[in-house]
Design a protein around this motif. Structure first.
Motif, PDB file in Angstrom:
ATOM      1  N   ALA A 136      -0.746   9.603  -4.712  1.00  0.00           N
ATOM      2  CA  ALA A 136      -1.289  10.683  -5.542  1.00  0.00           C
ATOM      3  C   ALA A 136      -2.819  10.700  -5.458  1.00  0.00           C
ATOM      4  N   ARG A 137      -3.423   9.543  -5.523  1.00  0.00           N
ATOM      5  CA  ARG A 137      -4.892   9.464  -5.438  1.00  0.00           C
ATOM      6  C   ARG A 137      -5.398   9.903  -4.069  1.00  0.00           C
ATOM      7  N   MET A 138      -4.678   9.544  -3.007  1.00  0.00           N
ATOM      8  CA  MET A 138      -5.072   9.960  -1.652  1.00  0.00           C
ATOM      9  C   MET A 138      -5.039  11.474  -1.517  1.00  0.00           C
ATOM     10  N   MET A 139      -4.173  12.123  -2.286  1.00  0.00           N
ATOM     11  CA  MET A 139      -4.069  13.588  -2.236  1.00  0.00           C
ATOM     12  C   MET A 139      -4.974  14.247  -3.270  1.00  0.00           C
ATOM     13  N   GLY A 140      -5.815  13.458  -3.947  1.00  0.00           N
ATOM     14  CA  GLY A 140      -6.733  14.006  -4.940  1.00  0.00           C
ATOM     15  C   GLY A 140      -6.110  14.186  -6.306  1.00  0.00           C
ATOM     16  N   GLY A 141      -4.970  13.547  -6.542  1.00  0.00           N
ATOM     17  CA  GLY A 141      -4.271  13.693  -7.812  1.00  0.00           C
ATOM     18  C   GLY A 141      -4.308  12.423  -8.640  1.00  0.00           C
ATOM     19  N   GLU A 142      -3.500  12.438  -9.671  1.00  0.00           N
ATOM     20  CA  GLU A 142      -3.456  11.328 -10.601  1.00  0.00           C
ATOM     21  C   GLU A 142      -2.079  11.294 -11.253  1.00  0.00           C
ATOM     22  N   ILE A 143      -1.597  10.103 -11.537  1.00  0.00           N
ATOM     23  CA  ILE A 143      -0.352   9.962 -12.297  1.00  0.00           C
ATOM     24  C   ILE A 143      -0.725   9.404 -13.661  1.00  0.00           C
ATOM     25  N   MET A 144      -0.267  10.080 -14.694  1.00  0.00           N
ATOM     26  CA  MET A 144      -0.544   9.644 -16.065  1.00  0.00           C
ATOM     27  C   MET A 144       0.804   9.406 -16.765  1.00  0.00           C
ATOM     28  N   VAL A 145       0.781   8.517 -17.751  1.00  0.00           N
ATOM     29  CA  VAL A 145       2.004   8.164 -18.467  1.00  0.00           C
ATOM     30  C   VAL A 145       1.813   8.387 -19.956  1.00  0.00           C
ATOM     31  N   ASP A 146       2.779   9.027 -20.568  1.00  0.00           N
ATOM     32  CA  ASP A 146       2.831   9.203 -22.018  1.00  0.00           C
ATOM     33  C   ASP A 146       4.232   8.786 -22.419  1.00  0.00           C
ATOM     34  N   SER A 147       4.355   7.694 -23.161  1.00  0.00           N
ATOM     35  CA  SER A 147       5.682   7.173 -23.471  1.00  0.00           C
ATOM     36  C   SER A 147       5.657   6.455 -24.810  1.00  0.00           C
ATOM     37  N   ALA A 148       6.817   6.369 -25.406  1.00  0.00           N
ATOM     38  CA  ALA A 148       7.015   5.582 -26.618  1.00  0.00           C
ATOM     39  C   ALA A 148       8.339   4.859 -26.455  1.00  0.00           C
ATOM     40  N   LEU A 149       8.394   3.614 -26.897  1.00  0.00           N
ATOM     41  CA  LEU A 149       9.606   2.830 -26.802  1.00  0.00           C
ATOM     42  C   LEU A 149      10.708   3.497 -27.625  1.00  0.00           C
ATOM     43  N   ALA A 150      11.858   3.721 -27.007  1.00  0.00           N
ATOM     44  CA  ALA A 150      12.978   4.359 -27.696  1.00  0.00           C
ATOM     45  C   ALA A 150      13.566   3.391 -28.715  1.00  0.00           C
ATOM     46  N   LEU A 151      13.988   3.917 -29.837  1.00  0.00           N
ATOM     47  CA  LEU A 151      14.616   3.090 -30.849  1.00  0.00           C
ATOM     48  C   LEU A 151      16.061   2.832 -30.451  1.00  0.00           C
ATOM     49  N   SER A 152      16.489   1.589 -30.570  1.00  0.00           N
ATOM     50  CA  SER A 152      17.861   1.231 -30.192  1.00  0.00           C
ATOM     51  C   SER A 152      18.837   1.577 -31.272  1.00  0.00           C
ATOM     52  N   GLY A 162      11.897   4.324 -22.625  1.00  0.00           N
ATOM     53  CA  GLY A 162      10.513   4.340 -23.090  1.00  0.00           C
ATOM     54  C   GLY A 162       9.767   3.052 -22.779  1.00  0.00           C
ATOM     55  N   LEU A 163       8.473   3.066 -23.071  1.00  0.00           N
ATOM     56  CA  LEU A 163       7.587   1.939 -22.780  1.00  0.00           C
ATOM     57  C   LEU A 163       6.637   1.699 -23.945  1.00  0.00           C
ATOM     58  N   THR A 164       6.236   0.443 -24.105  1.00  0.00           N
ATOM     59  CA  THR A 164       5.187   0.107 -25.065  1.00  0.00           C
ATOM     60  C   THR A 164       3.840   0.344 -24.382  1.00  0.00           C
ATOM     61  N   PRO A 165       2.755   0.463 -25.161  1.00  0.00           N
ATOM     62  CA  PRO A 165       1.430   0.611 -24.535  1.00  0.00           C
ATOM     63  C   PRO A 165       1.094  -0.542 -23.581  1.00  0.00           C
ATOM     64  N   GLU A 166       1.487  -1.764 -23.918  1.00  0.00           N
ATOM     65  CA  GLU A 166       1.216  -2.913 -23.054  1.00  0.00           C
ATOM     66  C   GLU A 166       1.994  -2.806 -21.740  1.00  0.00           C
ATOM     67  N   GLN A 167       3.227  -2.336 -21.795  1.00  0.00           N
ATOM     68  CA  GLN A 167       4.010  -2.159 -20.574  1.00  0.00           C
ATOM     69  C   GLN A 167       3.393  -1.093 -19.680  1.00  0.00           C
ATOM     70  N   ILE A 168       2.852  -0.049 -20.278  1.00  0.00           N
ATOM     71  CA  ILE A 168       2.219   1.022 -19.503  1.00  0.00           C
ATOM     72  C   ILE A 168       1.033   0.483 -18.714  1.00  0.00           C
ATOM     73  N   THR A 169       0.282  -0.463 -19.285  1.00  0.00           N
ATOM     74  CA  THR A 169      -0.888  -1.010 -18.579  1.00  0.00           C
ATOM     75  C   THR A 169      -0.492  -1.742 -17.307  1.00  0.00           C
ATOM     76  N   ARG A 170       0.724  -2.269 -17.227  1.00  0.00           N
ATOM     77  CA  ARG A 170       1.193  -3.000 -16.038  1.00  0.00           C
ATOM     78  C   ARG A 170       2.007  -2.127 -15.084  1.00  0.00           C
ATOM     79  N   LEU A 171       2.307  -0.932 -15.479  1.00  0.00           N
ATOM     80  CA  LEU A 171       3.269  -0.099 -14.769  1.00  0.00           C
ATOM     81  C   LEU A 171       2.945   0.143 -13.301  1.00  0.00           C
ATOM     82  N   PHE A 172       1.679   0.305 -12.958  1.00  0.00           N
ATOM     83  CA  PHE A 172       1.304   0.658 -11.592  1.00  0.00           C
ATOM     84  C   PHE A 172       0.818  -0.539 -10.779  1.00  0.00           C
TER      85      PHE A 172
END
Length: 98
Positions: free
Chosen positions: A82-98, A44-54
Motif C-alpha cells: 500500500a505504501r509503495m502505491m502511495g496509500g496507507e492501511i489504517m485500522v479502527d477496531s474494538a474487541l468484541a464482547l464474548s 476485534g482487536l485491543t489498541p495494544e494488538q493494533i500496534t503489533r498488527l503490521f
C-alpha cells in the motif's frame, strides 16, 4: 495486481476472523483519491494488538496463531505494498464482547 493482492489479504483476514456476521468492502472516491474499507463483525482487536498488527511474524496474540493459523506476514506485506502505491492501511477496531 498489487491492489488486488492487498484487498484479497484484507478481506481474507476479515473472513477468517468473522465466525458469524458479515464482511463488507466499501469503495469511495474523493477527487483523485480512492478509499477501500473492509468492514467485518469479527472478533476485534485491543489498541495494544493494533500496534503489533503490521509487524512481520506477529499476530494479535499466541492464541490467534493456534486458533486461526497463518504466519503473520500478510498484513506486513500488504502495508508495504500500500505504501509503495502511495496509500496507507489504517485500522479502527474494538474487541468484541464474548
Amino acid at each position: 495486481m498489487r491492489l488486488q493482492q492487498v484487498l484479497s489479504n484484507l478481506l481474507s483476514n476479515a473472513v477468517k476472523f468473522t465466525k458469524r456476521g458479515e464482511v463488507r468492502l466499501r469503495v469511495a472516491r474523493d477527487g483523485d483519491d480512492i478509499y477501500f474499507k473492509a468492514i467485518d463483525s469479527g472478533i476485534g482487536l485491543t489498541p495494544e494488538q493494533i500496534t503489533r498488527l503490521f509487524q512481520p511474524f506477529e499476530q494479535a496474540d499466541s492464541s490467534t496463531t493456534r486458533e486461526y493459523g497463518g504466519s503473520g506476514l500478510g498484513l506486513s506485506i500488504s502495508q508495504n505494498l500500500a505504501r509503495m502505491m502511495g496509500g496507507e492501511i489504517m485500522v479502527d477496531s474494538a474487541l468484541a464482547l464474548s
